[in-house]
Scaffold this motif. Structure first.
Motif, PDB file in Angstrom:
ATOM      1  N   SER A  61      -2.989   2.643   4.029  1.00 66.47           N
ATOM      2  CA  SER A  61      -2.559   3.713   4.928  1.00 66.47           C
ATOM      3  C   SER A  61      -1.968   4.838   4.087  1.00 66.47           C
ATOM      4  O   SER A  61      -1.484   4.608   2.979  1.00 66.47           O
ATOM      5  CB  SER A  61      -1.493   3.212   5.908  1.00 66.47           C
ATOM      6  N   PHE A  62      -2.008   6.036   4.653  1.00 63.33           N
ATOM      7  CA  PHE A  62      -1.479   7.214   3.976  1.00 63.33           C
ATOM      8  C   PHE A  62      -0.432   7.883   4.849  1.00 63.33           C
ATOM      9  O   PHE A  62      -0.464   7.771   6.073  1.00 63.33           O
ATOM     10  CB  PHE A  62      -2.605   8.218   3.695  1.00 63.33           C
ATOM     11  N   ASN A  63       0.491   8.596   4.216  1.00 64.93           N
ATOM     12  CA  ASN A  63       1.425   9.406   5.000  1.00 64.93           C
ATOM     13  C   ASN A  63       0.833  10.814   5.156  1.00 64.93           C
ATOM     14  O   ASN A  63      -0.273  11.083   4.668  1.00 64.93           O
ATOM     15  CB  ASN A  63       2.828   9.424   4.358  1.00 64.93           C
ATOM     16  N   ARG A  64       1.544  11.696   5.825  1.00 63.77           N
ATOM     17  CA  ARG A  64       1.031  13.043   6.088  1.00 63.77           C
ATOM     18  C   ARG A  64       0.717  13.821   4.820  1.00 63.77           C
ATOM     19  O   ARG A  64      -0.193  14.639   4.797  1.00 63.77           O
ATOM     20  CB  ARG A  64       2.026  13.843   6.932  1.00 63.77           C
ATOM     21  N   LEU A  69       1.024   4.806   1.867  1.00 69.79           N
ATOM     22  CA  LEU A  69       2.141   4.345   2.671  1.00 69.79           C
ATOM     23  C   LEU A  69       2.179   2.816   2.580  1.00 69.79           C
ATOM     24  O   LEU A  69       1.195   2.148   2.905  1.00 69.79           O
ATOM     25  CB  LEU A  69       1.940   4.798   4.121  1.00 69.79           C
ATOM     26  N   GLY A  70       3.258   2.271   2.104  1.00 71.41           N
ATOM     27  CA  GLY A  70       3.356   0.820   1.968  1.00 71.41           C
ATOM     28  C   GLY A  70       2.556   0.321   0.782  1.00 71.41           C
ATOM     29  O   GLY A  70       2.411   1.012  -0.224  1.00 71.41           O
ATOM     30  N   HIS A  71       2.001  -0.885   0.931  1.00 69.78           N
ATOM     31  CA  HIS A  71       1.245  -1.510  -0.157  1.00 69.78           C
ATOM     32  C   HIS A  71      -0.189  -1.738   0.288  1.00 69.78           C
ATOM     33  O   HIS A  71      -0.414  -2.345   1.339  1.00 69.78           O
ATOM     34  CB  HIS A  71       1.871  -2.850  -0.552  1.00 69.78           C
ATOM     35  N   PRO A  72      -1.172  -1.308  -0.503  1.00 68.62           N
ATOM     36  CA  PRO A  72      -2.566  -1.630  -0.181  1.00 68.62           C
ATOM     37  C   PRO A  72      -2.741  -3.143  -0.179  1.00 68.62           C
ATOM     38  O   PRO A  72      -2.067  -3.862  -0.917  1.00 68.62           O
ATOM     39  CB  PRO A  72      -3.355  -0.988  -1.329  1.00 68.62           C
ATOM     40  N   PRO A 117      -4.278   2.558   9.407  1.00 66.76           N
ATOM     41  CA  PRO A 117      -4.902   1.776   8.328  1.00 66.76           C
ATOM     42  C   PRO A 117      -6.381   2.118   8.171  1.00 66.76           C
ATOM     43  O   PRO A 117      -7.093   2.300   9.159  1.00 66.76           O
ATOM     44  CB  PRO A 117      -4.727   0.334   8.792  1.00 66.76           C
ATOM     45  N   PHE A 118      -6.823   2.232   6.939  1.00 71.95           N
ATOM     46  CA  PHE A 118      -8.224   2.439   6.598  1.00 71.95           C
ATOM     47  C   PHE A 118      -8.693   1.189   5.860  1.00 71.95           C
ATOM     48  O   PHE A 118      -8.085   0.803   4.863  1.00 71.95           O
ATOM     49  CB  PHE A 118      -8.401   3.648   5.669  1.00 71.95           C
ATOM     50  N   ALA A 119      -9.757   0.570   6.348  1.00 69.93           N
ATOM     51  CA  ALA A 119     -10.375  -0.563   5.654  1.00 69.93           C
ATOM     52  C   ALA A 119     -11.520   0.010   4.828  1.00 69.93           C
ATOM     53  O   ALA A 119     -12.507   0.503   5.371  1.00 69.93           O
ATOM     54  CB  ALA A 119     -10.885  -1.597   6.651  1.00 69.93           C
ATOM     55  N   ILE A 120     -11.383  -0.042   3.522  1.00 75.16           N
ATOM     56  CA  ILE A 120     -12.328   0.601   2.627  1.00 75.16           C
ATOM     57  C   ILE A 120     -13.074  -0.464   1.841  1.00 75.16           C
ATOM     58  O   ILE A 120     -12.468  -1.235   1.096  1.00 75.16           O
ATOM     59  CB  ILE A 120     -11.603   1.575   1.680  1.00 75.16           C
TER      60      ILE A 120
END
Length: 141
Positions: A61-64, A69-72, A117-120
């Motif tokens: 996840s990313f912030n603005r 954001l947090g831990h991958p 969240p982005f699942a990449i």
């Protein structure tokens, strides 16, 4: 004197290639597809001499402002991967995320992406033509 001129030309060529490479990586991210395209520019899988090709999925996840954001979290790795393969690919994924962040979001995308969240999937294996669906078997990291 010719030797000095060659050095100047070489330095200029290196600077120009860096400028053009940076411009491609610094393009504004305005859509979800742009997020994946941008990450693809940063992906450098380990060479085959260090690890066998595999698929690996990370949730991030990313912030603005485009920072992580947090831990991958790694949520999938090819089942046949050895411990060394997994380690090499985990390192490559984290290096790709470091190279690509902060993500250059447009204002609209920053608001839409923040906290989501982005699942990449980083795919580095060849798949057969009849295998078009994403991996279904998940091995916990």
């Amino acid at each position: 004197m010719a030797r000095c001129g060659n050095r100047v030309l070489l330095a200029a060529a290196m600077l120009l290639s860096g400028v053009f490479g940076a411009a491609a990586e610094d393009a504004q991210v305005d859509t979800i597809q742009d997020v994946f395209r941008h990450l693809r520019t940063c992906w450098k899988p380990p060479p085959p001499a260090r690890a066998r090709p595999l698929d690996i999925t990370v949730v991030v996840s990313f912030n603005r402002s485009g920072n992580i954001l947090g831990h991958p979290r790694i949520t999938y790795e090819s089942a046949e991967a050895s411990d060394n393969d997994r380690l090499q690919y985990r390192i490559a994924v984290m290096e790709a995320l470091q190279r690509c962040t902060p993500m250059p979001f447009t204002d609209a995308m920053a608001g839409a992406a923040a906290g989501r969240p982005f699942a990449i999937l980083f795919r580095n294996r060849k798949t057969s033509p009849d295998k078009t669906s994403p991996p279904t078997q998940e091995r916990r990291a």
